[in-house]
Design a protein around this motif. Structure first.
Motif, short mmCIF file in Angstrom:
data_model
loop_
_atom_site.label_atom_id
_atom_site.label_comp_id
_atom_site.label_asym_id
_atom_site.label_seq_id
_atom_site.Cartn_x
_atom_site.Cartn_y
_atom_site.Cartn_z
N TYR A 348 8.59 -20.70 30.81
CA TYR A 348 7.36 -21.48 30.75
C TYR A 348 6.43 -20.84 29.70
CZ TYR A 348 2.71 -23.04 32.11
OH TYR A 348 1.43 -23.53 32.09
N GLN A 349 5.82 -21.67 28.86
CA GLN A 349 4.90 -21.23 27.79
C GLN A 349 5.61 -20.44 26.68
OE1 GLN A 349 1.64 -19.19 29.78
NE2 GLN A 349 0.29 -20.92 29.47
N ALA A 350 6.93 -20.39 26.71
CA ALA A 350 7.63 -19.68 25.64
C ALA A 350 8.13 -20.69 24.61
CB ALA A 350 8.80 -18.89 26.22
N ASP A 351 8.60 -20.17 23.52
CA ASP A 351 9.19 -20.99 22.47
C ASP A 351 10.32 -21.85 23.07
OD1 ASP A 351 10.28 -21.87 20.05
OD2 ASP A 351 9.51 -20.04 19.07
N HIS A 352 10.35 -23.13 22.71
CA HIS A 352 11.29 -24.02 23.37
C HIS A 352 12.75 -23.67 23.11
CE1 HIS A 352 12.44 -27.68 25.53
NE2 HIS A 352 11.25 -27.53 26.06
N LEU A 367 4.93 -24.68 39.16
CA LEU A 367 5.86 -23.76 39.79
C LEU A 367 5.93 -22.41 39.10
CD1 LEU A 367 8.94 -26.02 40.63
CD2 LEU A 367 7.28 -25.03 42.22
N HIS A 368 5.67 -22.38 37.80
CA HIS A 368 6.05 -21.18 37.05
C HIS A 368 4.91 -20.43 36.41
CE1 HIS A 368 10.00 -23.58 36.87
NE2 HIS A 368 10.01 -22.77 37.90
N GLN A 369 3.67 -20.90 36.58
CA GLN A 369 2.58 -20.13 35.98
C GLN A 369 2.08 -19.06 36.95
OE1 GLN A 369 -1.04 -22.19 35.12
NE2 GLN A 369 -1.39 -22.80 37.22
N LEU A 382 -8.67 -16.04 47.11
CA LEU A 382 -8.20 -16.98 48.12
C LEU A 382 -6.68 -17.09 48.09
CD1 LEU A 382 -10.78 -19.80 47.38
CD2 LEU A 382 -10.90 -18.06 49.17
N GLN A 383 -6.13 -16.99 46.90
CA GLN A 383 -4.70 -17.23 46.73
C GLN A 383 -4.32 -16.66 45.38
OE1 GLN A 383 -2.99 -21.07 48.02
NE2 GLN A 383 -2.92 -21.53 45.86
N ALA A 384 -3.12 -16.07 45.30
CA ALA A 384 -2.68 -15.57 44.01
C ALA A 384 -1.16 -15.62 43.96
CB ALA A 384 -3.16 -14.13 43.80
N ALA A 385 -0.62 -15.88 42.78
CA ALA A 385 0.83 -15.85 42.60
C ALA A 385 1.12 -15.24 41.24
CB ALA A 385 1.42 -17.25 42.70
N LYS A 386 1.83 -14.12 41.27
CA LYS A 386 2.26 -13.51 40.02
C LYS A 386 3.72 -13.89 39.82
CE LYS A 386 3.52 -9.09 39.48
NZ LYS A 386 3.38 -7.63 39.33
N MET A 409 21.47 -14.18 22.66
CA MET A 409 20.55 -15.01 23.46
C MET A 409 19.76 -14.17 24.44
SD MET A 409 23.36 -16.63 26.00
CE MET A 409 24.69 -15.61 26.60
N ILE A 410 18.72 -14.81 24.97
CA ILE A 410 17.92 -14.21 26.03
C ILE A 410 18.47 -14.78 27.33
CG2 ILE A 410 15.59 -13.87 26.94
CD1 ILE A 410 15.88 -12.81 24.12
N PHE A 411 19.17 -13.93 28.11
CA PHE A 411 19.88 -14.40 29.29
C PHE A 411 19.03 -14.18 30.54
CE2 PHE A 411 22.79 -14.22 32.80
CZ PHE A 411 23.74 -15.19 32.50
N PRO A 412 18.65 -15.27 31.26
CA PRO A 412 17.81 -15.11 32.45
C PRO A 412 18.59 -14.56 33.64
CG PRO A 412 18.37 -17.41 32.17
CD PRO A 412 18.97 -16.68 31.00
N VAL A 413 18.04 -13.56 34.33
CA VAL A 413 18.72 -12.96 35.48
C VAL A 413 18.05 -13.37 36.79
CG1 VAL A 413 19.36 -10.79 36.61
CG2 VAL A 413 19.49 -10.99 34.12
N VAL A 414 16.76 -13.17 36.88
CA VAL A 414 16.06 -13.45 38.14
C VAL A 414 14.59 -13.66 37.81
CG1 VAL A 414 15.56 -10.99 38.60
CG2 VAL A 414 15.68 -12.57 40.51
N TYR A 415 13.90 -14.47 38.62
CA TYR A 415 12.44 -14.46 38.51
C TYR A 415 11.83 -14.20 39.87
CZ TYR A 415 11.61 -19.38 40.00
OH TYR A 415 11.52 -20.55 40.68
N LEU A 416 10.61 -13.70 39.85
CA LEU A 416 9.94 -13.35 41.09
C LEU A 416 8.61 -14.07 41.20
CD1 LEU A 416 7.42 -11.16 40.48
CD2 LEU A 416 9.37 -9.71 39.98
N ASN A 417 8.23 -14.29 42.45
CA ASN A 417 6.92 -14.85 42.76
C ASN A 417 6.31 -13.96 43.82
OD1 ASN A 417 4.71 -16.37 43.40
ND2 ASN A 417 5.84 -17.99 44.46
N GLU A 418 5.31 -13.19 43.42
CA GLU A 418 4.64 -12.29 44.36
C GLU A 418 3.34 -12.98 44.72
OE1 GLU A 418 3.61 -7.54 44.56
OE2 GLU A 418 3.45 -8.55 42.66
#
Ligand SMILES: *[C@@H]1O[C@H](CO)[C@@H](O)[C@H](O)[C@H]1NC(C)=O
Ligand SMILES: *[C@@H]1O[C@H](CO)[C@@H](O)[C@H](O)[C@H]1NC(C)=O
Ligand SMILES: *[C@@H]1O[C@H](CO)[C@@H](O)[C@H](O)[C@H]1NC(C)=O
Ligand SMILES: *[C@@H]1O[C@H](CO)[C@@H](O)[C@H](O)[C@H]1NC(C)=O
Ligand SMILES: *[C@@H]1O[C@H](CO)[C@@H](O)[C@H](O)[C@H]1NC(C)=O
Ligand SMILES: *[C@@H]1O[C@H](CO)[C@@H](O)[C@H](O)[C@H]1NC(C)=O
Ligand SMILES: *[C@@H]1O[C@H](CO)[C@@H](O)[C@H](O)[C@H]1NC(C)=O
Ligand SMILES: CC(=O)N[C@H]1CO[C@H](CO)[C@@H](O)[C@@H]1O
Length: 482
Positions: A348-352, A367-369, A382-386, A409-418
């Motif tokens: 998200y927000q990266a070069d397409h 979902l991804h910001q 009140l609420q936060a998501a990293k 390539m840039i290979f995606p492994v995992v993303y987190l939502n804290e």
């Protein structure tokens, strides 16, 4: 003058006084200043204050959720095809992060502490158990190959060893292993040559039940704007770059409780050790969380833009001049040379081009910001998501046959939502504070309203008094000449 007329005239005078008071309170904004003073009084880390308790032991539950990308076409990728991945998750952990070894310094203006974090797996909030298998890139192998790619003899030995052990570029590992660590065969073999090497690899290895060093925070006693701001970390006060802290900090504020009184045109600074750098967030929109009004802040896309779009980011091109595209951050130096690249989830927000390079990426703002919602009147979060994604820079090495014909390539492994959402008890407490503050803030208008009502009453009484008097004593029409 009768008592009655006296009453009527005092009503009139009183209405004017109330009006003047209301208007002058409004113009001088004395009540907002009173509230500011009250907030300042509350916003200090002192043994016994609520702010201190919330800082020491955040009351709202914090969740860390992981979403893995399961590779479905490893053979084709080795032939040079685009990877196709499936998002698998969440795997949810409850995060406990109390402040420990708390001691006050410098007459209560500073406080020293360590922040110990513990992650407890929540099976009922997860897609499956921690033993679920994920096929992804072999990070230890990629790291070792990146390091030895130009050392032909060593590279050949390592490559032969990997062939012998049948170690490929895309093995399967369990969720638990990938996150918290497993003993890696290749690293273990290299440890024989280099005993100081750690042969365990995990994306969050050693992060559980450990603290990340000694902090000194400001208590806010001298200046309430400094509340819970980090003064030093492990003795260093240069906290904007290269210092490490696992958590997100709002101007050094650790995690999630308070940011004294916020306005729409303010920038919130957050420090993230996952990125080895600080970010800022700007006002985005009004929100409501559990019925409480808030401002949403999120990092604007310039924060992630590459150096040609935002020259201020030139410092993040490492080594100097070597810029990846927008939206990526090379944190290799932070990770003992592992070719780790951070981004927002799904790029998200990266070069397409990074989205296009991997089949299965679907960036979506909601979902991804990364976002943080703050009640502007009190500054309470009140609420936060990293949200962050861990990627690996994958490329073909002629010295390693294991890399086949893989494309760069840039290979995606995992993303987190804290994430954290204010707990119900704090929310209802906040509700009543806000109601009271609304009354106080609106007090001048209430006075003005009261003044107007009294004025109307005064005029009615004046009219009623005049009419019966003249009819009773003279028994003549009012406007008739005598
Ligand atoms: C705060 O006060 C309590 C009770 O008086 C005491 O047990 C505790 O050690 C104090 N904490 C600090 C950090 O001084
Ligand atoms: C410590 O703080 C108290 C109260 O804030 C003040 O009266 C006192 O002078 C301070 N002492 C020093 C050494 O700064
Ligand atoms: C983290 O440590 C705690 C206590 O030491 C343990 O109960 C928990 O299972 C650990 N979590 C993970 C993910 O290993
Ligand atoms: C991920 O893919 C591997 C290999 O295709 C498969 O064995 C595994 O079950 C998948 N993981 C999940 C959680 O679906
Ligand atoms: C990332 O940074 C490291 C260390 O500065 C460098 O060696 C590597 O080439 C960089 N990776 C990419 C893909 O630019
Ligand atoms: C920086 O980003 C812009 C827009 O995404 C792109 O056109 C440009 O090629 C990028 N520059 C580099 C050096 O990646
Ligand atoms: C965290 O973010 C993901 C998407 O990035 C979302 O599906 C999930 O519901 C979020 N978790 C919480 C607790 O809000
Ligand atoms: C509100 C506030 O204190 N903002 C500060 C946050 O930190 C940055 C730099 O670290 C300052 O420039 C801001 O003024």
């Amino acid at each position: 003058m009768t008592l009655k007329t006296c009453c009527i005239y005092s009503t009139g005078v009183f209405s004017i006084l109330v009006l003047i008071a209301g208007i002058s309170f409004d113009l001088s904004s004395v009540f907002p200043h009173i509230i500011q003073a009250l907030v300042k009084e509350q916003v200090v880390l002192r043994n016994g204050t609520e702010a201190f308790e919330a800082w020491e032991n955040p009351p709202a539950p914090i969740y860390m959720q992981f979403y893995f990308f399961n590779l479905t076409n490893p053979a084709e990728v080795l032939e040079g095809d685009r990877p196709a991945v499936l998002e698998i998750g969440p795997y949810t952990y409850r995060e406990f992060r109390p402040m420990e070894q708390v001691s006050f310094l410098d007459n209560g203006t500073k406080v020293a502490a360590v922040n110990t974090k513990t992650y407890i797996f929540q099976r009922d909030m997860s897609r499956g158990p921690e033993s679920d298998l994920i096929r992804t890139v072999n990070v230890p192998a990629m790291t070792v190959m990146t390091m030895f790619k130009d050392w032909t003899v060593t590279a050949n030995l390592i490559s032969a060893y990997m062939r012998g052990k049948n170690e490929g570029l895309f093995p399967t590992r369990s969720v638990g292993e990938l996150l918290w660590g497993y003993q890696d065969g290749l690293l273990k073999a290299l440890k024989v040559l280099e005993p100081s090497l750690d042969d365990v690899f995990g994306l969050f290895y050693k992060s559980n039940a450990s603290n990340d060093g000694d902090y000194v925070f400001y208590t806010g006693r001298q200046n309430f704007q400094d509340f819970a701001r980090v003064d030093t970390w492990n003795g260093s006060s240069n906290l904007t770059w290269w210092s490490s802290d696992e958590c997100n900090m709002v101007n050094g504020t650790n995690g999630a409780s308070f940011h004294p009184v916020v306005s729409k045109n303010e920038r919130l600074y957050m420090f993230s050790s996952d990125l080895c750098r600080s970010l800022y967030a700007e006002y985005e929109q009004d929100v409501s969380v559990k019925g409480i009004p808030g401002f949403r802040f999120s990092p604007p896309s310039q924060v992630f833009a590459n150096a040609s779009v935002n020259p201020a980011n030139a410092g993040f091109c490492v080594p100097a001049g070597n810029c990846l595209g927008s939206g990526l951050l090379n944190i290799s130096t932070c990770k003992q040379g592992a070719p780790i690249i951070m981004s927002s989830p799904h790029f998200y927000q990266a070069d397409h081009k990074f989205v296009d390079d991997v089949f299965g990426m679907r960036p979506r703002k909601e979902l991804h910001q990364t976002a943080i919602d703050i009640n502007p009147l009190t500054g309470i979060i009140l609420q936060a998501a990293k949200r962050l994604q861990v990627n690996v820079f994958v490329q073909k090495f002629p010295t390693f046959s294991q890399t086949g014909n893989v494309r760069t390539m840039i290979f995606p492994v995992v993303y987190l939502n804290e994430s954290v959402v204010i707990d119900d008890a704090s929310a209802s407490k906040l509700h009543s504070i806000i109601t009271k503050q609304n009354v106080v803030v609106n007090a001048p208008f209430i006075l003005i309203g009261l003044g107007i009502i009294l004025g109307v009453v005064f005029m009615l009484l004046m009219c009623r008094q005049k009419v019966p008097e003249s009819t009773a004593s003279e028994r003549q029409p009012l406007l008739m000449p005598k």
